[in-house]
Design a protein around this motif. Structure first.
Motif, PDB file in Angstrom:
ATOM      1  N   GLN A   6       0.831  -1.200   0.000  1.00 10.30           N
ATOM      2  CA  GLN A   6       0.000   0.000   0.000  1.00 10.30           C
ATOM      3  C   GLN A   6       0.868   1.254   0.000  1.00 10.30           C
ATOM      4  O   GLN A   6       0.525   2.258  -0.624  1.00 10.30           O
ATOM      5  N   TYR A  11      -4.070   2.960  -2.724  1.00 14.90           N
ATOM      6  CA  TYR A  11      -5.369   2.723  -3.338  1.00 14.90           C
ATOM      7  C   TYR A  11      -6.416   3.582  -2.650  1.00 14.90           C
ATOM      8  O   TYR A  11      -6.203   4.101  -1.550  1.00 14.90           O
ATOM      9  N   GLN A  12      -7.545   3.716  -3.302  1.00 16.44           N
ATOM     10  CA  GLN A  12      -8.589   4.620  -2.813  1.00 16.44           C
ATOM     11  C   GLN A  12      -9.939   3.918  -2.925  1.00 16.44           C
ATOM     12  O   GLN A  12     -10.239   3.304  -3.957  1.00 16.44           O
ATOM     13  N   LEU A  13     -10.739   3.984  -1.873  1.00 14.05           N
ATOM     14  CA  LEU A  13     -12.067   3.392  -1.899  1.00 14.05           C
ATOM     15  C   LEU A  13     -12.997   4.271  -2.729  1.00 14.05           C
ATOM     16  O   LEU A  13     -13.173   5.450  -2.439  1.00 14.05           O
ATOM     17  N   TYR A  15     -16.203   2.866  -3.889  1.00 13.62           N
ATOM     18  CA  TYR A  15     -17.586   2.473  -3.643  1.00 13.62           C
ATOM     19  C   TYR A  15     -17.602   1.204  -2.798  1.00 13.62           C
ATOM     20  O   TYR A  15     -16.711   0.374  -2.902  1.00 13.62           O
ATOM     21  N   GLU A  17     -17.926  -1.412   0.654  1.00 16.00           N
ATOM     22  CA  GLU A  17     -17.306  -1.603   1.959  1.00 16.00           C
ATOM     23  C   GLU A  17     -15.781  -1.511   1.877  1.00 16.00           C
ATOM     24  O   GLU A  17     -15.176  -1.849   0.863  1.00 16.00           O
ATOM     25  N   ARG A  18     -15.170  -1.093   2.988  1.00 12.82           N
ATOM     26  CA  ARG A  18     -13.706  -1.017   3.034  1.00 12.82           C
ATOM     27  C   ARG A  18     -13.056  -2.385   3.199  1.00 12.82           C
ATOM     28  O   ARG A  18     -11.874  -2.548   2.887  1.00 12.82           O
ATOM     29  N   TYR A  19     -13.798  -3.332   3.705  1.00 17.52           N
ATOM     30  CA  TYR A  19     -13.224  -4.635   4.000  1.00 17.52           C
ATOM     31  C   TYR A  19     -14.110  -5.740   3.447  1.00 17.52           C
ATOM     32  O   TYR A  19     -15.302  -5.558   3.217  1.00 17.52           O
ATOM     33  N   HIS A  30     -12.276 -10.447   9.144  1.00 15.24           N
ATOM     34  CA  HIS A  30     -12.244  -9.083   8.609  1.00 15.24           C
ATOM     35  C   HIS A  30     -10.959  -8.989   7.794  1.00 15.24           C
ATOM     36  O   HIS A  30      -9.865  -9.187   8.313  1.00 15.24           O
ATOM     37  N   SER A  32      -8.529  -6.912   5.002  1.00 12.03           N
ATOM     38  CA  SER A  32      -8.180  -5.663   4.326  1.00 12.03           C
ATOM     39  C   SER A  32      -7.635  -5.940   2.926  1.00 12.03           C
ATOM     40  O   SER A  32      -7.205  -7.053   2.622  1.00 12.03           O
ATOM     41  N   GLN A  92      -1.186  -4.149   8.131  1.00 14.51           N
ATOM     42  CA  GLN A  92      -2.643  -4.116   8.102  1.00 14.51           C
ATOM     43  C   GLN A  92      -3.230  -5.502   8.362  1.00 14.51           C
ATOM     44  O   GLN A  92      -4.278  -5.637   8.993  1.00 14.51           O
ATOM     45  N   ASP A  96      -5.868  -6.679  11.192  1.00 11.12           N
ATOM     46  CA  ASP A  96      -7.023  -7.547  10.908  1.00 11.12           C
ATOM     47  C   ASP A  96      -7.040  -8.732  11.869  1.00 11.12           C
ATOM     48  O   ASP A  96      -8.097  -9.095  12.403  1.00 11.12           O
TER      49      ASP A  96
END
Length: 219
Positions: A6, A11-13, A15, A17-19, A30, A32, A92, A96
């Motif tokens: 990363q 990267y960029q969200l 649309y 869910e983030r996970y 959960h 990532s 990350q 998680d």
């Protein structure tokens, strides 16, 4: 960029869910974008059950989950062991794993972030618990750093090793040979070698020539 972290390729969200959330053997995970997780959930359940059976971990053993990702193997086996210690280089993924342990009410798992060749050796040198250790390693395709092999082989408390490999015919073969080396001062190996006792393939990638291979090594 493929194969980059990363930090190297942000990267960029846009649309959703983030996970990703996934359920394996009754546990919720959960996950990532940076973290590794088995893509075949049904196959992963079979894989983790095989690892648990071969490890023979019990309440008198500490389970080392090396290259643990989101903690899936260790968390699925935590009920068997006295304690689980996870090591993972992706920060990350460690976050998680901690979330997954807390969410699932698993209190006997601890996680360390950093390169396995550094973190594992530090843990083994500083541990005061005299319980036996069972090591489970699930490295990237490139296999384990030689210093990880040294740390495991030179630890008298580790009598059982489970190696999970998605590409056993290539890079991992180097590690298999290293674990079988007798004591050798030039290679900085001081204890008796491990020997492969059993290999179990798991068809994680249907309709391909590939399989995940679980190998049981013991002293």
């Amino acid at each position: 960029m493929t194969g980059s972290s990363q930090q190297q390729s942000l990267y960029q969200l846009l649309y959703g869910e983030r996970y990703i959330f996934e359920e394996v053997l009754g546990l919720k995970f959960h996950i990532s974008p940076d973290a590794f997780f088995q893509i075949n959930t049904a196959g992963a359940e079979v894989l983790y059950q095989i690892v648990g059976k071969l490890s023979r971990a019990d309440k008198n053993t500490v389970l080392l989950d090396v290259c643990c990702g989101t903690g899936a193997i260790g968390l699925c086996l935590a009920c068997q062991a006295h304690k689980v210690v996870g090591v993972e280089v992706v920060e990350q993924a460690v976050e998680d794993a901690k979330w997954n342990a807390t969410f699932n009410g698993v209190s006997n798992c601890g996680y360390h972030s950093g390169k396995a060749e550094t973190v594992l050796l530090q843990f083994l040198m500083s541990r005061e618990d005299d319980r036996l250790l069972v090591a489970v390693v699930n490295p990237f395709r490139a296999g384990l750093h030689y210093r990880v092999v040294q740390a495991i082989q030179n630890c008298e408390a580790i009598r059982t090793l489970i190696y999970v490999s998605c590409k056993p015919e290539r890079e991992a073969m180097r590690n298999f040979l290293e674990f079988c080396c007798p004591p050798d001062s030039g290679k900085k190996l001081v204890r008796e070698p491990s020997a492969p006792l059993l290999a179990v393939p798991v068809d994680m990638f249907p309709q391909t020539m590939h399989c995940e291979l679980v190998i049981l090594f013991t002293r």
